[in-house]
Design an enzyme around this catalytic site. Structure first.
Site, PDB file in Angstrom:
ATOM      1  N   SER A 147       0.828  -1.195   0.000  1.00 17.39           N
ATOM      2  CA  SER A 147       0.000   0.000   0.000  1.00 17.39           C
ATOM      3  C   SER A 147       0.869   1.255   0.000  1.00 17.39           C
ATOM      4  CB  SER A 147      -0.961  -0.027   1.190  1.00 17.39           C
ATOM      5  OG  SER A 147      -1.906   1.003   1.087  1.00 17.39           O
ATOM      6  N   ASP A 306      -2.732   6.426  -3.880  1.00 20.70           N
ATOM      7  CA  ASP A 306      -1.547   5.768  -3.330  1.00 20.70           C
ATOM      8  C   ASP A 306      -1.059   4.691  -4.305  1.00 20.70           C
ATOM      9  OD1 ASP A 306      -3.484   3.820  -2.904  1.00 20.70           O
ATOM     10  OD2 ASP A 306      -2.794   3.306  -0.905  1.00 20.70           O
ATOM     11  N   ASP A 308      -1.017   1.432  -4.685  1.00 13.39           N
ATOM     12  CA  ASP A 308      -1.865   0.337  -5.178  1.00 13.39           C
ATOM     13  C   ASP A 308      -3.287   0.793  -5.468  1.00 13.39           C
ATOM     14  OD1 ASP A 308      -2.377   0.584  -2.386  1.00 13.39           O
ATOM     15  OD2 ASP A 308      -3.227  -1.431  -2.350  1.00 13.39           O
ATOM     16  N   ASP A 310      -5.822   2.042  -3.818  1.00 12.83           N
ATOM     17  CA  ASP A 310      -7.028   1.802  -3.023  1.00 12.83           C
ATOM     18  C   ASP A 310      -7.373   3.008  -2.144  1.00 12.83           C
ATOM     19  OD1 ASP A 310      -5.031   1.509  -1.113  1.00 12.83           O
ATOM     20  OD2 ASP A 310      -5.754  -0.423  -0.355  1.00 12.83           O
TER      21      ASP A 310
END
Length: 577
Positions: A147, A306, A308, A310
């Site tokens: 993340s 961010d 990734d 999400d």
């Protein structure tokens, strides 16, 4: 792990140890403190998976810890899921170091069980992985990502066949299987060429992307004829060196948002995230380049995702021409208002909003204004995904889910927080308000005047390593045994201990049961709609303290917030010193 040196010796004497890890182990031999930290415990499999610093050792992310986690997952799937080998597992990965290697390693381990793995040809966002599980009908999914953690981290996040993150009951069975593995170095794997030859490794192209984009188009609240028109709103977007570039820009363009400027220095994937201190849109510094570009093009809204994709951060221009970064709670409340104001009454009757226990009460007040119920879950989007799955059978209508840490979900075709959906909807919302001569800040002020000036914040203590873990445990244990009766002059009305599922009402001394899974969380409900919540992070070496206040003015709320933060920071530092 009581005897870390014996584990270290096992790795050191393993003749076939990966050459890069062998080299790193040689370098660590002169630093016993670092060596102990690498081997004193196993990287724990939490409810979402594993996450940690890359490197050699049982407490690090490497091919052997990946194999161990995947072995536990495969064993769980074969015991609990039908047609696992045929349905397979889908794997996506982000722009971090070793991400693609770990994705292939996942396939190499699953292949020894005869389980087919679908791996994306290139990096993809987390929400697309969640969608892919449902679209391809796989038995599970895995996302290789850490993340928004620093560059030295990576992780392995596991999804069930509904496309949601594994919930504790599922994760516990995987953990049990992992605990039976005596030697992570001896886990068998197949070679990539053999996997491809036997079609146990299938590479995935753009088919899933295109199917996702078709679903994305349908979340729009605009009339069909207006969808086809060019939109008079100027957007600046930064993917912060991550995975969101393609899907966000294509998602906006298919709704005819044409004025999109991308921060080129941050458009390319980069595992070092070299242009930011942290690739986290919650951190305002991550918007520096977007703000600079926004001023050049006179942008109405700035979007930042961010690595990734999400989480989404949004900044908007104020009346002085400066850009203000909205908090996750503020954007969540605005999205709830926009979505519910565009729902027909027939759809409002059984609509449900989902949020976490550390997310602002403002969103709940906005939903109540439209006659819509809000359900609270524990922190972590896995719990929101679990409730959505329950709605599939109860007939309740999911319309929005969010958490304060910039995670939002508008439509349940994905079952994890989705910055792509949120970016498109936030842009549409900015367009809607601009047509009325208002910014999102103007719209937020309307909500404050109607419901009260809610403000929230979070502070954290980072305490790394074995000693840090012990200090975090000490803080929680000390406060649990000596609960507050007042904080910063605010009386405590209730103490909620989620570890024992009890709510203690101080005025009547009554004990109520909290109908949520057990978790190491303490929440103090204060007078004047204020609260404080303590929670050790499940993915980082941190203890987090969340705060919420509500006043008759922004100044009153912010003063209360500052007082709560100051008091709790002092308390935590005193405990560990």
């Amino acid at each position: 792990m009581s005897n870390w040196k014996s584990v270290y010796n096992k790795w050191n004497q393993f003749q076939e140890l990966d050459s890069k890890l062998k080299q790193e182990l040689e370098q660590l031999k002169t630093n016993e403190q670092q060596l102990e930290d690498a081997f004193y415990k196993e990287l724990s499999f939490g409810t979402g998976g594993i996450r940690g610093v890359l490197g050699v050792g049982t407490n690090r992310m490497n091919i052997y810890t990946i194999r161990k986690a995947v072995y536990g997952l495969a064993s769980y799937l074969l015991e609990n899921t039908v047609n696992v080998k045929e349905r397979g597992v889908v794997v996506a990965y982000d722009s971090r170091y070793m991400s693609k290697e770990f994705a292939v390693e996942t396939a190499k381990t699953l292949g020894t069980f005869g389980i087919r793995t679908y791996v994306f040809e290139s990096l993809r966002p987390t929400p697309l992985l969640s969608f892919a599980v449902r679209y391809l009908g796989t038995a599970a999914g895995a996302m290789i990502t850490a993340s928004h953690n620093p560059p030295e981290y990576n992780g392995f996040k596991v999804y069930n066949d509904d496309g949601g993150q594994m919930i504790p009951e599922e994760a516990n069975q995987i953990i049990e299987n992992i605990s039976k593995i005596e030697n992570e170095l001896a886990i068998p794997v197949m070679e990539q060429a053999e996997l491809e030859e036997k079609q146990l490794l299938v590479w995935v192209g753009e088919e899933v992307d295109n199917a996702y984009l078709e679903q994305l188009r349908q979340i729009s609240k605009l009339p069909v004829e207006e969808m086809e028109q060019d939109k008079d709103v100027t957007i600046v977007f930064t993917p912060l060196h991550g995975t969101a570039y393609s899907l966000v820009t294509r998602g906006l363009e298919q709704l005819n948002f044409r004025n999109i400027s991308v921060v080129e220095e941050q458009a390319q994937p980069d595992p070092e995230f070299s242009s930011v201190e942290s690739p986290n849109p919650e951190e305002h510094q991550a918007f520096s380049m977007a703000i600079e570009l926004g001023k050049k093009v006179n942008a109405d809204i700035l979007l930042g995702t961010d690595p990734d994709a999400d989480r989404l951060g949004v900044a908007v221009k104020d009346n002085n021409g400066q850009y203000t970064v909205l908090t996750g709670n503020q954007l969540g409340a605005l999205l709830i208002d926009y979505i519910l104001s565009h729902l027909e009454d027939v759809h409002l009757s059984n609509a449900k909003i989902l949020k976490t226990i550390v997310t602002s009460e403002l969103g709940q007040e906005v939903a109540r204004h439209y006659g819509v119920d809000t359900i609270n879950t524990l922190t972590g989007f896995k719990y929101i995904g679990e409730k959505i799955h329950e709605f599939d059978s109860t007939g309740e209508r999911f319309v929005f889910g969010y958490e304060e840490s910039y995670g939002y979900l508008i439509s349940s075709f994905a079952r994890d927080k989705d910055a792509v959906q949120a970016a498109v909807m936030a842009s549409e919302m900015a367009y809607f308000w601009k047509k009325q001569g208002k910014t999102l800040l103007d719209a937020l002020e309307v909500l404050y005047e109607r419901h009260g000036y809610y403000r929230e914040g979070m502070s954290s203590l980072t305490l790394k390593g074995k000693e840090g873990s012990e200090k975090i445990a000490l803080i929680m244990d000390t406060i649990r045994k000596n609960p507050f009766e007042e904080i910063a002059g605010y009386n405590v009305e209730a103490v909620e201990d989620y570890l024992i599922s009890e709510r203690h009402l101080l005025s009547t001394n009554e004990i109520e049961t909290i109908e949520l899974p057990k978790e190491n969380v303490l929440k103090f409900v204060l007078q004047n709609n204020s609260w404080v919540c303590l929670r050790p992070s499940g993915t980082e070496p941190k203890i987090k303290c969340y705060y919420g206040t509500c006043g008759t003015s922004l100044q009153e709320s912010e003063q209360a917030l500052a007082a709560l933060k100051e008091t709790m920071t002092k308390v935590m530092n005193e405990i560990i010193s």
